[in-house]
Design a protein around this motif. Sequence first.
Motif, PDB file in Angstrom:
ATOM      1  N   HIS A  88       0.903  -1.204  -0.044  1.00 46.45           N
ATOM      2  CA  HIS A  88      -0.116  -0.038   0.062  1.00 46.45           C
ATOM      3  C   HIS A  88       0.789   1.295   0.034  1.00 46.45           C
ATOM      4  N   ALA A  90       0.375   5.453   0.325  1.00 47.02           N
ATOM      5  CA  ALA A  90      -0.663   6.405   0.694  1.00 47.02           C
ATOM      6  C   ALA A  90      -1.075   7.550  -0.338  1.00 47.02           C
ATOM      7  N   ASP A  91      -0.477   7.694  -1.141  1.00 44.83           N
ATOM      8  CA  ASP A  91      -0.735   8.635  -2.218  1.00 44.83           C
ATOM      9  C   ASP A  91       0.260   8.535  -3.539  1.00 44.83           C
ATOM     10  N   GLU A  92       0.187   7.362  -4.216  1.00 44.89           N
ATOM     11  CA  GLU A  92       1.051   7.115  -5.139  1.00 44.89           C
ATOM     12  C   GLU A  92       0.062   7.045  -6.576  1.00 44.89           C
ATOM     13  N   SER A  93      -1.245   6.720  -6.587  1.00 47.02           N
ATOM     14  CA  SER A  93      -1.907   6.801  -7.809  1.00 47.02           C
ATOM     15  C   SER A  93      -1.962   8.178  -8.484  1.00 47.02           C
ATOM     16  N   GLY A  95      -3.331  11.645  -9.126  1.00 45.33           N
ATOM     17  CA  GLY A  95      -4.354  12.379  -8.160  1.00 45.33           C
ATOM     18  C   GLY A  95      -3.855  12.294  -7.012  1.00 45.33           C
ATOM     19  N   GLY A  96      -2.768  11.565  -6.290  1.00 47.44           N
ATOM     20  CA  GLY A  96      -2.206  11.369  -5.120  1.00 47.44           C
ATOM     21  C   GLY A  96      -3.261  10.617  -4.169  1.00 47.44           C
ATOM     22  N   THR A  97      -4.246   9.750  -4.845  1.00 44.61           N
ATOM     23  CA  THR A  97      -4.860   9.064  -3.951  1.00 44.61           C
ATOM     24  C   THR A  97      -4.378   7.697  -3.478  1.00 44.61           C
ATOM     25  N   PRO A  98      -4.683   6.950  -2.560  1.00 39.70           N
ATOM     26  CA  PRO A  98      -4.030   5.836  -2.062  1.00 39.70           C
ATOM     27  C   PRO A  98      -3.965   4.648  -3.103  1.00 39.70           C
ATOM     28  N   LEU A  99      -2.950   3.809  -3.193  1.00 38.00           N
ATOM     29  CA  LEU A  99      -2.873   2.729  -3.938  1.00 38.00           C
ATOM     30  C   LEU A  99      -2.443   1.405  -3.448  1.00 38.00           C
TER      31      LEU A  99
END
Length: 152
Positions: A88, A90-93, A95-99
């Motif tokens: 996991h 925290a902000d890699e996808s 738009g900076g959303t969790p991935l």
Amino acid sequence: MVVAVRDDVAVSLRYFNQTGWTAIFNGTDTEIGRMVRVEGWDQATGTALVVDSKRGALRPVTDYEDFSHLEKAEQVVAVVPGGGWRVHWADESPGGTPLTEQVLAWLITSQGRATAITVDAHGHVEDADGADAFIPPGEERMDRIGPARRRW
């Protein structure tokens, strides 16, 4: 064993190889600087050998005018299936959303290091060294994983 490395993105998987060495080239007027996997050693001279794709043969690194030096690489000695683990960020996808991605396999090095290799929804393979958490099999949600279990 073969590890897939995509040329269109910079991934640290290129630091893994069977010999445990990478040749560094500074570049010339016509060639950019590069890192090349050492494929073996010349039996007579002990010189590191790399693939010359233009000639289609192994070639000593010392034959290249821009050869700089050798660097240690991680030598993979085993590959273990991912076993249901997930990784996991925290902000890699976009738009900076969790991935969260599945661990495809664990690369085990001669030094005993285990590196998680992930595969995304598009089939791209990459290491997970920068992950924020490793999720064990059976855990469904990030909020149920305590801080002590989130990092190794």
